[in-house]
Motif scaffolding. Structure first.
Motif, PDB file in Angstrom:
ATOM      1  N   LEU A 158     -41.521 127.805  59.779  1.00  0.00           N
ATOM      2  CA  LEU A 158     -42.969 127.709  59.265  1.00  0.00           C
ATOM      3  C   LEU A 158     -42.916 126.836  58.054  1.00  0.00           C
ATOM      4  O   LEU A 158     -43.825 126.189  57.712  1.00  0.00           O
ATOM      5  N   LEU A 159     -42.137 127.070  56.905  1.00  0.00           N
ATOM      6  CA  LEU A 159     -41.972 126.480  55.715  1.00  0.00           C
ATOM      7  C   LEU A 159     -41.930 124.836  56.167  1.00  0.00           C
ATOM      8  O   LEU A 159     -42.444 124.207  55.556  1.00  0.00           O
ATOM      9  N   THR A 174     -49.742 132.510  59.036  1.00  0.00           N
ATOM     10  CA  THR A 174     -49.700 130.879  58.472  1.00  0.00           C
ATOM     11  C   THR A 174     -49.965 129.932  59.788  1.00  0.00           C
ATOM     12  O   THR A 174     -50.543 129.009  59.325  1.00  0.00           O
ATOM     13  N   GLY A 175     -49.238 130.293  60.357  1.00  0.00           N
ATOM     14  CA  GLY A 175     -49.280 129.224  61.823  1.00  0.00           C
ATOM     15  C   GLY A 175     -50.707 129.108  62.197  1.00  0.00           C
ATOM     16  O   GLY A 175     -51.363 127.680  62.519  1.00  0.00           O
ATOM     17  N   ASP A 176     -51.472 129.947  62.246  1.00  0.00           N
ATOM     18  CA  ASP A 176     -53.062 129.858  62.547  1.00  0.00           C
ATOM     19  C   ASP A 176     -53.656 129.139  61.524  1.00  0.00           C
ATOM     20  O   ASP A 176     -54.467 128.049  61.971  1.00  0.00           O
ATOM     21  N   SER A 214     -45.367 125.610  65.284  1.00  0.00           N
ATOM     22  CA  SER A 214     -45.668 124.810  66.555  1.00  0.00           C
ATOM     23  C   SER A 214     -44.689 123.830  66.773  1.00  0.00           C
ATOM     24  O   SER A 214     -44.627 123.582  67.756  1.00  0.00           O
ATOM     25  N   THR A 215     -44.082 123.319  65.572  1.00  0.00           N
ATOM     26  CA  THR A 215     -42.983 122.303  65.786  1.00  0.00           C
ATOM     27  C   THR A 215     -41.873 122.708  65.151  1.00  0.00           C
ATOM     28  O   THR A 215     -41.768 123.230  64.079  1.00  0.00           O
ATOM     29  N   ASP A 232     -51.608 131.114  48.692  1.00  0.00           N
ATOM     30  CA  ASP A 232     -50.390 132.087  47.825  1.00  0.00           C
ATOM     31  C   ASP A 232     -49.652 132.975  48.970  1.00  0.00           C
ATOM     32  O   ASP A 232     -50.282 133.471  49.648  1.00  0.00           O
ATOM     33  N   ASP A 233     -48.576 133.149  48.564  1.00  0.00           N
ATOM     34  CA  ASP A 233     -47.596 134.461  49.153  1.00  0.00           C
ATOM     35  C   ASP A 233     -46.980 134.170  50.512  1.00  0.00           C
ATOM     36  O   ASP A 233     -46.284 135.031  51.058  1.00  0.00           O
ATOM     37  N   GLY A 234     -47.332 132.827  51.198  1.00  0.00           N
ATOM     38  CA  GLY A 234     -46.438 132.975  52.376  1.00  0.00           C
ATOM     39  C   GLY A 234     -45.191 132.001  52.208  1.00  0.00           C
ATOM     40  O   GLY A 234     -44.869 132.084  51.028  1.00  0.00           O
ATOM     41  N   PRO A 235     -44.464 131.714  53.343  1.00  0.00           N
ATOM     42  CA  PRO A 235     -45.265 131.588  54.905  1.00  0.00           C
ATOM     43  C   PRO A 235     -45.131 133.078  55.351  1.00  0.00           C
ATOM     44  O   PRO A 235     -44.159 133.752  54.923  1.00  0.00           O
ATOM     45  N   ALA A 236     -46.037 133.306  56.120  1.00  0.00           N
ATOM     46  CA  ALA A 236     -46.169 134.771  56.721  1.00  0.00           C
ATOM     47  C   ALA A 236     -46.544 134.648  57.976  1.00  0.00           C
ATOM     48  O   ALA A 236     -46.829 133.586  58.993  1.00  0.00           O
TER      49      ALA A 236
END
Length: 459
Positions: free
Chosen positions: A204-205, A175-177, A60-61, A168-172
């Motif tokens: 996203l990270l 993940t934004g949701d 989002s940013t 665990d396992d992201g970002p994917a």
């Protein structure tokens, strides 16, 4: 109809009506007003293998290169994440080669710490049933098989009713949701990041980090770590540390082994690389606080079973004399949906209330201890490599001459409990989870179903 049906339900429904609800950004476009028009049990069946995909939400940013994380004392400015070149990193989702200059340098650094690395051979695929000698070797302290934990493993939060929230396992893709929901609910979490996902979703990270969530290591390609050679373990951890630093400017001091697959050899290497081993809560050799959410996407479990697991987890969490850590994932739409629509709202409505925070916070440490560059080494020494003048062992070729100890006591017992054989961290037969443990059931699931009926009566 309202007076005869809805009014008696309001005492149960109102607590959930006060819980922060998903913003319009979080409502899947596949089903407008779905959460209002369908009873929640009906919505639950939609969280299943093969479900229709909702539109993904990008970061989002976006942050300009050089932005300073003002919330973190002495943090370096953000790098230009968009300038990362995947060609400068190993292939995605594969254990990196060990002959690169980077890995060879990390091997030298591990050797130079003087931390003793036990001379254990790697385990073979198949977990506990195919590794009887490793299972019976108590000096190995294999967490997967029997639940042996070293004294400095992080399995729980010290304070009762405190939940160390982790994903665990992201970002994917979704993940934004989850980030939007956590922001709306004013919650912070620990994200155990897969290096191959960090290079794929750097924006996203950065959003996770700048939202003041804790970022930690979850290896480059998500292998069972005890099956790897020493050099491969170093490569998995080293490349993940590097890509996270290349995206954020900081290097995590915490890591989580995929599937919880860790023994004293893996612990020692992680410690030599400045990483604190962090797992999740275990209440018996065969029962851990694993929701099993990972397996919904592949059809190995149902969303109903995941909520049953969650009910058992919180039932046990209210009876133990310390806090807890739960295994969840942000890799799939199903895992994100069940977290936002059920698990987190239920936890927020729980009475007495849970204190929900990242692992670093639940340990009563400041966020700056989560990163090598900002950790002053006063309350979190694991973030600094500890050198020893003598007893340097080799991390190469399995040529160890040291005793099978990590410097931490290898206490605990091993058993023939079946191995973790799926990607959620639960055992292949479901025993390594919170299922089947007697626990008082919360009213959360009932109230969740009732509140949708109350809302529908007003339409």
């Amino acid at each position: 109809m309202y007076t005869t049906l809805a009014r008696p339900l309001l005492p149960l429904a109102l607590p959930l009506l006060l819980v922060p609800q998903p913003s319009p950004r979080l409502l899947p476009a596949r089903a407008p007003l779905l959460r209002v028009l369908l009873p929640l049990p009906s919505l639950l069946v939609l969280i299943a293998s093969g479900m229709s995909s909702a539109p993904t939400v990008a970061a989002s940013t976006t942050f300009a290169s050089g932005t300073t994380p003002t919330f973190l004392p002495n943090a370096p400015p953000l790098p230009n994440a968009l300038s990362l070149n995947p060609a400068n990193y190993p292939p995605l989702d594969k254990t990196p080669p060990v002959d690169s200059p980077e890995v060879q340098q990390w091997i030298k650094e591990v050797n130079a710490t003087g931390i003793q690395i036990p001379d254990f051979a790697p385990t073979v695929a198949g977990g506990c049933p195919t590794n009887p000698d490793a299972v019976n070797d108590q000096s190995r302290c294999w967490w997967t098989c029997g639940g042996c934990a070293a004294p400095d493993d992080i399995e729980q939060c010290p304070d009762k009713m405190t939940w160390g929230l982790t994903y665990d396992d992201g970002p994917a893709l979704y993940t934004g949701d989850l980030l939007a929901y956590l922001d709306q609910a004013n919650l912070k979490a620990t994200f155990f990041v897969v290096g191959s996902r960090a290079i794929s979703y750097p924006a996203l990270l950065q959003e996770e980090y700048m939202a003041q969530h804790q970022i930690a290591v979850h290896t480059w390609s998500h292998p069972p770590m005890t099956t790897l050679t020493n050099e491969q373990i170093i490569a998995e951890l080293g490349w993940t540390k590097k890509v996270i630093k290349d995206v954020l400017g900081v290097t995590p001091t915490f890591w989580r082994p995929p599937y919880g697959d860790v023994d004293n050899r893996v612990r020692a290497i992680a410690k030599a690389m400045g990483l604190q081993t962090s797992i999740w809560t275990r209440i018996s050799p065969e029962a851990t606080f694993d929701t099993g959410d990972f397996d919904i996407a592949g059809g190995q479990t149902t969303s109903t079973q995941v909520l049953n697991n969650w009910e058992n987890i919180i039932g046990n969490a209210t009876t133990i004399d310390h806090g807890f850590i739960v295994l969840e994932h942000d890799l799939f739409q199903q895992t994100v949906d069940i977290a936002m629509d059920y698990i987190l709202p239920d936890a927020l409505a729980h009475q007495p209330p849970f204190k929900i925070e990242p692992i670093i916070s639940c340990l009563n440490k400041p966020l700056q201890d989560a990163y090598i560059e900002t950790n002053d080494n006063s309350s979190n020494p694991i973030g600094m490599s500890s050198a020893a003048p003598t007893g340097v062992s080799s991390a190469s070729d399995g040529a160890h001459t040291t005793s099978p100890q990590t410097g931490a006591s290898a206490t605990g017992s091993a058993s023939s409990a079946e191995a973790s054989g799926n990607s959620s961290g639960a055992s292949a037969n479901g025993k390594n989870s919170a299922m089947g443990i007697a626990a008082p059931s919360s009213m959360g699931a009932i109230a969740l179903a009732l509140v949708s009926g109350v809302v529908a009566l007003f339409l």
